[in-house]
Design an enzyme around this catalytic site. Sequence first.
Site, PDB file in Angstrom:
ATOM      1  N   ASP A   1       0.879  -1.172   0.000  1.00  9.94           N
ATOM      2  CA  ASP A   1       0.000   0.000   0.000  1.00  9.94           C
ATOM      3  C   ASP A   1       0.918   1.224   0.000  1.00  9.94           C
ATOM      4  O   ASP A   1       1.722   1.401   0.925  1.00  9.94           O
ATOM      5  CB  ASP A   1      -0.857  -0.068   1.272  1.00  9.94           C
ATOM      6  CG  ASP A   1      -1.759   1.122   1.431  1.00  9.94           C
ATOM      7  OD1 ASP A   1      -1.600   2.134   0.717  1.00  9.94           O
ATOM      8  OD2 ASP A   1      -2.638   1.046   2.308  1.00  9.94           O
TER       9      ASP A   1
ATOM     10  N   THR B   1      -3.818   2.645 -14.513  1.00  9.19           N
ATOM     11  CA  THR B   1      -4.154   1.231 -14.778  1.00  9.19           C
ATOM     12  C   THR B   1      -5.324   0.697 -13.955  1.00  9.19           C
ATOM     13  O   THR B   1      -5.635  -0.493 -14.014  1.00  9.19           O
ATOM     14  CB  THR B   1      -2.934   0.306 -14.545  1.00  9.19           C
ATOM     15  OG1 THR B   1      -2.608   0.312 -13.149  1.00  9.19           O
ATOM     16  CG2 THR B   1      -1.741   0.733 -15.361  1.00  9.19           C
TER      17      THR B   1
ATOM     18  N   TYR C   1      -8.938   4.163 -14.736  1.00 12.63           N
ATOM     19  CA  TYR C   1      -8.708   4.783 -16.056  1.00 12.63           C
ATOM     20  C   TYR C   1      -8.386   3.780 -17.170  1.00 12.63           C
ATOM     21  O   TYR C   1      -8.191   4.166 -18.316  1.00 12.63           O
ATOM     22  CB  TYR C   1      -7.638   5.873 -15.961  1.00 12.63           C
ATOM     23  CG  TYR C   1      -8.113   7.174 -15.327  1.00 12.63           C
ATOM     24  CD1 TYR C   1      -9.413   7.312 -14.828  1.00 12.63           C
ATOM     25  CD2 TYR C   1      -7.272   8.279 -15.234  1.00 12.63           C
ATOM     26  CE1 TYR C   1      -9.846   8.491 -14.255  1.00 12.63           C
ATOM     27  CE2 TYR C   1      -7.705   9.476 -14.662  1.00 12.63           C
ATOM     28  CZ  TYR C   1      -8.983   9.573 -14.173  1.00 12.63           C
ATOM     29  OH  TYR C   1      -9.400  10.760 -13.613  1.00 12.63           O
TER      30      TYR C   1
ATOM     31  N   ASN D   1      -7.356  12.749 -10.104  1.00 12.24           N
ATOM     32  CA  ASN D   1      -8.171  13.203 -11.241  1.00 12.24           C
ATOM     33  C   ASN D   1      -8.008  14.722 -11.355  1.00 12.24           C
ATOM     34  O   ASN D   1      -7.378  15.350 -10.504  1.00 12.24           O
ATOM     35  CB  ASN D   1      -9.632  12.776 -11.093  1.00 12.24           C
ATOM     36  CG  ASN D   1     -10.241  13.295  -9.810  1.00 12.24           C
ATOM     37  OD1 ASN D   1     -10.098  14.480  -9.471  1.00 12.24           O
ATOM     38  ND2 ASN D   1     -10.918  12.424  -9.070  1.00 12.24           N
TER      39      ASN D   1
ATOM     40  N   VAL E   1      -6.241   4.588  -5.553  1.00 10.59           N
ATOM     41  CA  VAL E   1      -5.093   5.056  -4.776  1.00 10.59           C
ATOM     42  C   VAL E   1      -5.310   6.484  -4.275  1.00 10.59           C
ATOM     43  O   VAL E   1      -4.866   6.857  -3.181  1.00 10.59           O
ATOM     44  CB  VAL E   1      -3.784   4.880  -5.599  1.00 10.59           C
ATOM     45  CG1 VAL E   1      -3.674   5.858  -6.751  1.00 10.59           C
ATOM     46  CG2 VAL E   1      -2.575   4.978  -4.691  1.00 10.59           C
ATOM     47  N   ASP E   2      -5.999   7.282  -5.052  1.00 10.36           N
ATOM     48  CA  ASP E   2      -6.320   8.664  -4.675  1.00 10.36           C
ATOM     49  C   ASP E   2      -7.107   8.701  -3.361  1.00 10.36           C
ATOM     50  O   ASP E   2      -6.768   9.451  -2.423  1.00 10.36           O
ATOM     51  CB  ASP E   2      -7.150   9.268  -5.830  1.00 10.36           C
ATOM     52  CG  ASP E   2      -7.286  10.772  -5.757  1.00 10.36           C
ATOM     53  OD1 ASP E   2      -6.594  11.392  -4.929  1.00 10.36           O
ATOM     54  OD2 ASP E   2      -8.084  11.327  -6.536  1.00 10.36           O
TER      55      ASP E   2
HETATM   56  P1  ADP Z   1      -6.343   5.598 -12.191  1.00 13.96           P
HETATM   57  O1  ADP Z   1      -7.618   6.363 -12.100  1.00 13.96           O
HETATM   58  O2  ADP Z   1      -5.153   6.455 -12.566  1.00 13.96           O
HETATM   59  O3  ADP Z   1      -6.468   4.373 -13.014  1.00 13.96           O
HETATM   60  P2  ADP Z   1      -6.534   4.008  -9.725  1.00 13.96           P
HETATM   61  O4  ADP Z   1      -6.289   4.470  -8.342  1.00 13.96           O
HETATM   62  O5  ADP Z   1      -7.885   3.527 -10.073  1.00 13.96           O
HETATM   63  O6  ADP Z   1      -6.034   5.215 -10.674  1.00 13.96           O
HETATM   64  O7  ADP Z   1      -5.516   2.857 -10.080  1.00 13.96           O
HETATM   65  C1  ADP Z   1      -4.132   3.058 -10.280  1.00 13.96           C
HETATM   66  C2  ADP Z   1      -3.363   1.906  -9.672  1.00 13.96           C
HETATM   67  O8  ADP Z   1      -3.280   2.112  -8.252  1.00 13.96           O
HETATM   68  C3  ADP Z   1      -4.012   0.541  -9.862  1.00 13.96           C
HETATM   69  O9  ADP Z   1      -3.052  -0.336 -10.409  1.00 13.96           O
HETATM   70  C4  ADP Z   1      -4.424   0.114  -8.450  1.00 13.96           C
HETATM   71  O10 ADP Z   1      -4.236  -1.285  -8.257  1.00 13.96           O
HETATM   72  C5  ADP Z   1      -3.422   0.876  -7.618  1.00 13.96           C
HETATM   73  N1  ADP Z   1      -3.787   1.127  -6.208  1.00 13.96           N
HETATM   74  C6  ADP Z   1      -5.006   1.200  -5.622  1.00 13.96           C
HETATM   75  N2  ADP Z   1      -4.883   1.442  -4.295  1.00 13.96           N
HETATM   76  C7  ADP Z   1      -3.550   1.531  -4.034  1.00 13.96           C
HETATM   77  C8  ADP Z   1      -2.769   1.749  -2.853  1.00 13.96           C
HETATM   78  N3  ADP Z   1      -3.315   1.956  -1.674  1.00 13.96           N
HETATM   79  N4  ADP Z   1      -1.398   1.757  -2.982  1.00 13.96           N
HETATM   80  C9  ADP Z   1      -0.818   1.570  -4.179  1.00 13.96           C
HETATM   81  N5  ADP Z   1      -1.481   1.369  -5.325  1.00 13.96           N
HETATM   82  C10 ADP Z   1      -2.844   1.336  -5.251  1.00 13.96           C
END
Ligand code: ADP
Length: 176
Positions: A13, A121, A124, A27, A36-37
């Site tokens: 994480d 990934t 988006y 975004n 992740v946001d």
């Molecule tokens: P985007 O909208 O840019 O696609 P996302 O957050 O939906 O952003 O996904 C981007 C990547 O972040 C994905 O590969 C997802 O598995 C990963 N992700 C989600 N939560 C976390 C976290 N807590 N730490 C690291 N990576 C994460």
Amino acid sequence: MQLNSKISICQKDITLLKVDAIVNAANKSLLGGGGVDGAIHKAAGKELVEECRTLKGCETGEAKITKAYHLPAKFVIHTVGPIWGNGNNNEKNLLESCYKNCLKLAVKNNIKTIAFPNISTGLYRFPKQMAAEIAMNTVNSFLADNNSIESVVFVCFDEENYNIYETIIKNWMTHN
Ligand code: ADP
């Protein structure tokens, strides 16, 4: 080109990492979202969204920096990845710009250690293999021309991304 020894991968994480900066796949509003946001905003606390509000958003491919508040990292670099359409909307160049602009901002702010999530990934829908190749090539080229950054970690949260990055690194080691 050789794979720079400053590059590594991990499956964690990103909010737990004690690095100078973690990158947020944000975004355009910069006011928080899913994936992740959402995790970064939740862990950083409401001060983060307050600072983000002063930034007035961010364009796709660009990056902006804030403090990291309750996170173990010192800074958050927010970048807006491209939403995958059909691949004919400049998605690849925009993803490359995300990585480059984050690294430029890191250098400008004297950041030595930085962790990237797999930008675009998730929600988006950018194809993971292609995104990983762009991420690794862009960062590796940047590091070849810049000595101030000491470590770049690609944080692969999901198993699929972790396996993709691991395979790219193995292939790189055997073919270069
Ligand atoms: P985007 O909208 O840019 O696609 P996302 O957050 O939906 O952003 O996904 C981007 C990547 O972040 C994905 O590969 C997802 O598995 C990963 N992700 C989600 N939560 C976390 C976290 N807590 N730490 C690291 N990576 C994460």
